[in-house]
Design a protein around this motif. Structure first.
Motif, PDB file in Angstrom:
ATOM      1  N   ARG A 189     119.994  48.979 -23.703  1.00  0.00           N
ATOM      2  CA  ARG A 189     119.219  48.115 -24.968  1.00  0.00           C
ATOM      3  C   ARG A 189     119.111  46.811 -24.363  1.00  0.00           C
ATOM      4  O   ARG A 189     119.989  46.035 -23.708  1.00  0.00           O
ATOM      5  N   TRP A 194     112.885  42.192 -23.402  1.00  0.00           N
ATOM      6  CA  TRP A 194     112.112  41.617 -22.263  1.00  0.00           C
ATOM      7  C   TRP A 194     110.997  40.497 -22.734  1.00  0.00           C
ATOM      8  O   TRP A 194     110.590  40.694 -24.018  1.00  0.00           O
ATOM      9  N   ILE A 202     113.858  46.620 -26.401  1.00  0.00           N
ATOM     10  CA  ILE A 202     113.659  48.127 -25.314  1.00  0.00           C
ATOM     11  C   ILE A 202     114.999  48.898 -25.654  1.00  0.00           C
ATOM     12  O   ILE A 202     115.850  48.415 -25.383  1.00  0.00           O
ATOM     13  N   ALA A 203     114.712  50.258 -25.829  1.00  0.00           N
ATOM     14  CA  ALA A 203     115.805  51.087 -25.746  1.00  0.00           C
ATOM     15  C   ALA A 203     115.459  52.076 -24.502  1.00  0.00           C
ATOM     16  O   ALA A 203     114.122  52.728 -24.528  1.00  0.00           O
ATOM     17  N   GLN A 204     116.226  51.963 -23.373  1.00  0.00           N
ATOM     18  CA  GLN A 204     115.736  52.970 -22.214  1.00  0.00           C
ATOM     19  C   GLN A 204     116.927  54.091 -21.914  1.00  0.00           C
ATOM     20  O   GLN A 204     118.080  53.543 -21.910  1.00  0.00           O
ATOM     21  N   VAL A 244     118.054  56.609 -18.880  1.00  0.00           N
ATOM     22  CA  VAL A 244     118.001  56.827 -17.495  1.00  0.00           C
ATOM     23  C   VAL A 244     118.914  58.002 -17.142  1.00  0.00           C
ATOM     24  O   VAL A 244     120.080  57.827 -17.391  1.00  0.00           O
ATOM     25  N   ILE A 263     113.098  58.558 -16.378  1.00  0.00           N
ATOM     26  CA  ILE A 263     113.554  57.265 -17.269  1.00  0.00           C
ATOM     27  C   ILE A 263     112.536  57.443 -18.420  1.00  0.00           C
ATOM     28  O   ILE A 263     111.348  57.796 -17.994  1.00  0.00           O
ATOM     29  N   GLU A 264     113.298  57.232 -19.583  1.00  0.00           N
ATOM     30  CA  GLU A 264     112.372  57.344 -20.911  1.00  0.00           C
ATOM     31  C   GLU A 264     112.663  56.169 -21.608  1.00  0.00           C
ATOM     32  O   GLU A 264     113.772  55.488 -21.671  1.00  0.00           O
ATOM     33  N   THR A 265     111.610  55.366 -21.894  1.00  0.00           N
ATOM     34  CA  THR A 265     111.574  54.255 -22.588  1.00  0.00           C
ATOM     35  C   THR A 265     110.760  54.194 -23.968  1.00  0.00           C
ATOM     36  O   THR A 265     109.763  54.503 -24.058  1.00  0.00           O
ATOM     37  N   TYR A 266     111.182  53.238 -24.918  1.00  0.00           N
ATOM     38  CA  TYR A 266     111.043  52.757 -26.200  1.00  0.00           C
ATOM     39  C   TYR A 266     110.788  51.482 -26.417  1.00  0.00           C
ATOM     40  O   TYR A 266     111.835  50.773 -26.367  1.00  0.00           O
ATOM     41  N   ASP A 267     109.633  51.069 -26.612  1.00  0.00           N
ATOM     42  CA  ASP A 267     109.336  49.723 -26.680  1.00  0.00           C
ATOM     43  C   ASP A 267     108.977  49.387 -28.215  1.00  0.00           C
ATOM     44  O   ASP A 267     108.435  50.153 -28.884  1.00  0.00           O
TER      45      ASP A 267
END
Length: 65
Positions: free
Chosen positions: A14, A17, A38-40, A42, A52-56
């Motif tokens: 968590r 950015w 961001i929640a990422q 990995v 890698i999956e990212t939620y902005d």
């Protein structure tokens, strides 16, 4: 980074950015600051990142016209 959690081969991160727009680009003006929370997720296999999956979620910003 605010927090990192590991569960087997999956790491959840968590973070916040921030970035400054270098030059006018589309609706963004030079010098404008953008902030995203961001929640990422990995996935690691054999010491290598395999996914890698990212939620902005960007904070509201002013669109220049």
């Amino acid at each position: 980074m605010h927090s990192i959690h590991e569960l087997g081969d999956l790491v959840a991160v968590r973070l916040t950015w921030t970035g400054t727009v270098a030059q006018d680009a589309g609706p963004f003006g030079a010098g404008q600051e953008l902030t995203a929370h961001i929640a990422q997720f990995v996935r690691v296999d054999g010491g290598l990142i395999t996914e890698i999956e990212t939620y902005d979620c960007y904070e509201p910003f002013q669109v220049e016209k």
